[in-house]
Enzyme design. Sequence first.
Site, PDB file in Angstrom:
ATOM      1  N   ARG A   1       0.792  -1.253   0.000  1.00 30.96           N
ATOM      2  CA  ARG A   1       0.000   0.000   0.000  1.00 30.96           C
ATOM      3  C   ARG A   1       0.817   1.293   0.000  1.00 30.96           C
ATOM      4  O   ARG A   1       0.237   2.367  -0.095  1.00 30.96           O
ATOM      5  CB  ARG A   1      -0.994   0.050   1.169  1.00 30.96           C
ATOM      6  CG  ARG A   1      -1.961  -1.117   1.214  1.00 30.96           C
ATOM      7  CD  ARG A   1      -2.895  -1.129   0.014  1.00 30.96           C
ATOM      8  NE  ARG A   1      -3.902  -2.157   0.158  1.00 30.96           N
ATOM      9  CZ  ARG A   1      -4.294  -2.946  -0.841  1.00 30.96           C
ATOM     10  NH1 ARG A   1      -3.763  -2.835  -2.049  1.00 30.96           N
ATOM     11  NH2 ARG A   1      -5.228  -3.834  -0.659  1.00 30.96           N
TER      12      ARG A   1
ATOM     13  N   ASP B   1      -1.416  -6.691 -11.547  1.00 22.65           N
ATOM     14  CA  ASP B   1      -2.293  -7.281 -10.529  1.00 22.65           C
ATOM     15  C   ASP B   1      -3.267  -6.270  -9.919  1.00 22.65           C
ATOM     16  O   ASP B   1      -2.933  -5.105  -9.684  1.00 22.65           O
ATOM     17  CB  ASP B   1      -1.484  -7.910  -9.394  1.00 22.65           C
ATOM     18  CG  ASP B   1      -2.405  -8.545  -8.369  1.00 22.65           C
ATOM     19  OD1 ASP B   1      -3.151  -9.451  -8.756  1.00 22.65           O
ATOM     20  OD2 ASP B   1      -2.417  -8.106  -7.214  1.00 22.65           O
TER      21      ASP B   1
ATOM     22  N   HIS C   1      -2.920 -11.554 -13.357  1.00 21.06           N
ATOM     23  CA  HIS C   1      -4.155 -11.609 -12.567  1.00 21.06           C
ATOM     24  C   HIS C   1      -5.224 -12.001 -13.579  1.00 21.06           C
ATOM     25  O   HIS C   1      -5.601 -11.184 -14.426  1.00 21.06           O
ATOM     26  CB  HIS C   1      -4.412 -10.218 -11.968  1.00 21.06           C
ATOM     27  CG  HIS C   1      -5.782 -10.012 -11.399  1.00 21.06           C
ATOM     28  ND1 HIS C   1      -5.992  -9.657 -10.094  1.00 21.06           N
ATOM     29  CD2 HIS C   1      -7.015 -10.070 -11.969  1.00 21.06           C
ATOM     30  CE1 HIS C   1      -7.291  -9.516  -9.873  1.00 21.06           C
ATOM     31  NE2 HIS C   1      -7.936  -9.759 -11.003  1.00 21.06           N
TER      32      HIS C   1
ATOM     33  N   HIS D   1      -2.851 -16.011  -7.882  1.00 14.44           N
ATOM     34  CA  HIS D   1      -4.052 -16.387  -7.108  1.00 14.44           C
ATOM     35  C   HIS D   1      -5.125 -17.165  -7.868  1.00 14.44           C
ATOM     36  O   HIS D   1      -6.255 -16.711  -8.017  1.00 14.44           O
ATOM     37  CB  HIS D   1      -4.682 -15.168  -6.412  1.00 14.44           C
ATOM     38  CG  HIS D   1      -4.924 -13.932  -7.228  1.00 14.44           C
ATOM     39  ND1 HIS D   1      -5.449 -13.957  -8.491  1.00 14.44           N
ATOM     40  CD2 HIS D   1      -4.718 -12.631  -6.934  1.00 14.44           C
ATOM     41  CE1 HIS D   1      -5.566 -12.715  -8.932  1.00 14.44           C
ATOM     42  NE2 HIS D   1      -5.119 -11.893  -8.009  1.00 14.44           N
TER      43      HIS D   1
ATOM     44  N   ASP E   1      -1.652 -12.943  -1.136  1.00 13.43           N
ATOM     45  CA  ASP E   1      -2.513 -11.845  -1.614  1.00 13.43           C
ATOM     46  C   ASP E   1      -2.926 -10.960  -0.434  1.00 13.43           C
ATOM     47  O   ASP E   1      -4.074 -10.499  -0.357  1.00 13.43           O
ATOM     48  CB  ASP E   1      -3.728 -12.351  -2.385  1.00 13.43           C
ATOM     49  CG  ASP E   1      -4.361 -11.254  -3.238  1.00 13.43           C
ATOM     50  OD1 ASP E   1      -3.846 -10.112  -3.244  1.00 13.43           O
ATOM     51  OD2 ASP E   1      -5.378 -11.541  -3.912  1.00 13.43           O
TER      52      ASP E   1
ATOM     53  N   HIS F   1      -7.029  -3.316   4.033  1.00 13.66           N
ATOM     54  CA  HIS F   1      -7.973  -2.229   3.738  1.00 13.66           C
ATOM     55  C   HIS F   1      -8.433  -1.647   5.070  1.00 13.66           C
ATOM     56  O   HIS F   1      -8.584  -2.381   6.058  1.00 13.66           O
ATOM     57  CB  HIS F   1      -9.192  -2.743   2.964  1.00 13.66           C
ATOM     58  CG  HIS F   1      -8.879  -3.135   1.557  1.00 13.66           C
ATOM     59  ND1 HIS F   1      -8.585  -2.216   0.573  1.00 13.66           N
ATOM     60  CD2 HIS F   1      -8.789  -4.354   0.971  1.00 13.66           C
ATOM     61  CE1 HIS F   1      -8.342  -2.851  -0.573  1.00 13.66           C
ATOM     62  NE2 HIS F   1      -8.446  -4.143  -0.354  1.00 13.66           N
TER      63      HIS F   1
ATOM     64  N   PRO G   1     -12.223  -5.270  -2.644  1.00 12.53           N
ATOM     65  CA  PRO G   1     -11.939  -6.681  -2.394  1.00 12.53           C
ATOM     66  C   PRO G   1     -10.583  -6.844  -1.719  1.00 12.53           C
ATOM     67  O   PRO G   1      -9.679  -6.037  -1.940  1.00 12.53           O
ATOM     68  CB  PRO G   1     -11.910  -7.277  -3.808  1.00 12.53           C
ATOM     69  CG  PRO G   1     -11.455  -6.145  -4.675  1.00 12.53           C
ATOM     70  CD  PRO G   1     -11.993  -4.881  -4.042  1.00 12.53           C
ATOM     71  N   GLY G   2     -10.441  -7.860  -0.903  1.00  9.80           N
ATOM     72  CA  GLY G   2      -9.121  -8.157  -0.330  1.00  9.80           C
ATOM     73  C   GLY G   2      -9.202  -8.488   1.139  1.00  9.80           C
ATOM     74  O   GLY G   2     -10.103  -8.024   1.844  1.00  9.80           O
TER      75      GLY G   2
HETATM   76  O1  DOR Z   1      -8.856  -9.095  -3.427  1.00 10.28           O
HETATM   77  C1  DOR Z   1      -7.979  -8.482  -4.000  1.00 10.28           C
HETATM   78  N1  DOR Z   1      -7.418  -7.390  -3.474  1.00 10.28           N
HETATM   79  N2  DOR Z   1      -7.566  -8.922  -5.219  1.00 10.28           N
HETATM   80  C2  DOR Z   1      -6.717  -8.205  -5.966  1.00 10.28           C
HETATM   81  O2  DOR Z   1      -6.395  -8.642  -7.050  1.00 10.28           O
HETATM   82  C3  DOR Z   1      -6.234  -6.889  -5.493  1.00 10.28           C
HETATM   83  C4  DOR Z   1      -6.258  -6.817  -4.032  1.00 10.28           C
HETATM   84  C5  DOR Z   1      -6.066  -5.419  -3.485  1.00 10.28           C
HETATM   85  O3  DOR Z   1      -5.158  -4.712  -3.970  1.00 10.28           O
HETATM   86  O4  DOR Z   1      -6.758  -5.054  -2.554  1.00 10.28           O
END
Ligand code: DOR
Length: 452
Positions: free
Chosen positions: A76, A163, A190, A243, A316, A320, A334-335
């Site tokens: 990040r 990605d 990706h 992934h 991965d 967040h 997502p993540g």
């Molecule tokens: O779930 C995900 N989060 N998949 C990704 O490909 C990117 C990642 C993110 O950067 O948060």
Amino acid sequence: MTIIQTARYGMAQEALAIVGGNVLTQTGLIRADVMVEEGIVTAIGLDLDLPVAAKVINAAGCVVGPGFVDLHTHLREPGKEQAETIATGARAAALGGYTAVVAMPNTDPVLDSAFVVRAVLDLGAVSTCEVAVAGAITVGRQGEALSPIAELAKLGVQLFTDDGSGVQHGGVARRALDYCRGLGVTYAEHCEDNAIAAGGVVHEGEWSAKLGLPGQPASAEEAMVARDLLLARELGARLHLLHLSTQGSVDLVRQAKAAGIKVTAEAAPHHFTLTDATLQSYDAVFKVNPPLRPDHHVQAIIQGFLDGTIDAVATDHAPHTKETKDLPFDEAPPGMLGLETAFSLTYERLVLGAKMSIEQLFQVMSTNPARIAGLDRSGARPYGHTPHGELVAVGNVANLVVVDLDATWTVDGSSFASLAANTPYEGRVMHGAIRHTVLRGEPVVLEGVATR
Ligand code: DOR
């Protein structure tokens, strides 16, 4: 404690003895002590003569092996330092047993120029694990103009990926694969065809229908896996698939490997431990890309590890902030976090649950990812990264992890070193724990606690 850093490798100068463990060597697991001097393993055996000044760390009942290597970490920084920084992500990695991670390029600005890549490498060089970089394939990850791949490769970048999204245009992907082949670096994809995914935020199937959330089918991933395998075969290029999450993807890679295509593949712990049934909670902590899938896909990923189709566990790790993960499901990013839970999940699901050996676990978490990232002994490593993923042997740089297979612990996201807390495993009891992590001879985690 006095640690003197050498200019080039930052090797710890203080002697270290790791005593009482079962050590993963060329001849298998042996009960031995490990002596480390000036960052290098200098002796392995019983009843070693320890220098008086040596720091002794206890590995009784534990396995001592090569530190883990993560091919897929979102750090990040720059851009979203409220979710993670290079320093906090590296500390989380060390606590997870990692001695090296590959930082993903979907930062702000994107890692598509020598200037930004060098800044990340410089910050990584003073953190608690080694940080390599995956450069963006296209400028701004926009999928159009190629980024300065040759210039980034000169800095030591071995993997190139957009990605966060796949390269949608087959012609751009083909040109990039060809360019990477010429430079001896690896194109990493990706796999997600946006037209087929059609904005789906979960797997298309029973749960997307029941929950009324837009789904994306497995074919959105598999179509791009198939395209890239065909391109890699035609060009003789090296391809790494990020992934993977579906049965069809695993089948395609298995066939491609049998046909001699130069492909490697990774899968994330959440794709072999969680199914899309978790989405019943409507909690965006379970939102990830590619999405969680039904159980037969999960089983196919596990089988892919057991038969060598999938080469590496990759976290991965995607931190967040709470504010963004608390948004309505389809708006939340997502993540999920991965670094501090990956070892226990892999140990539980693949070793305890599917009879993978401990030696194989170290292969998929250390040796294979180190080779894919070019961080092994034969890798380019021009930025001063040291070799990772080697079985413990005299003469090797001491990048090591000590794992306790009998320990249990309970996940508490708020206590993670990661700045974010978006773990889908909150409150879960885990089996197997990281006891110590040693980076270039320096214990950066002792008894499960980071030393800096
Ligand atoms: O779930 C995900 N989060 N998949 C990704 O490909 C990117 C990642 C993110 O950067 O948060």
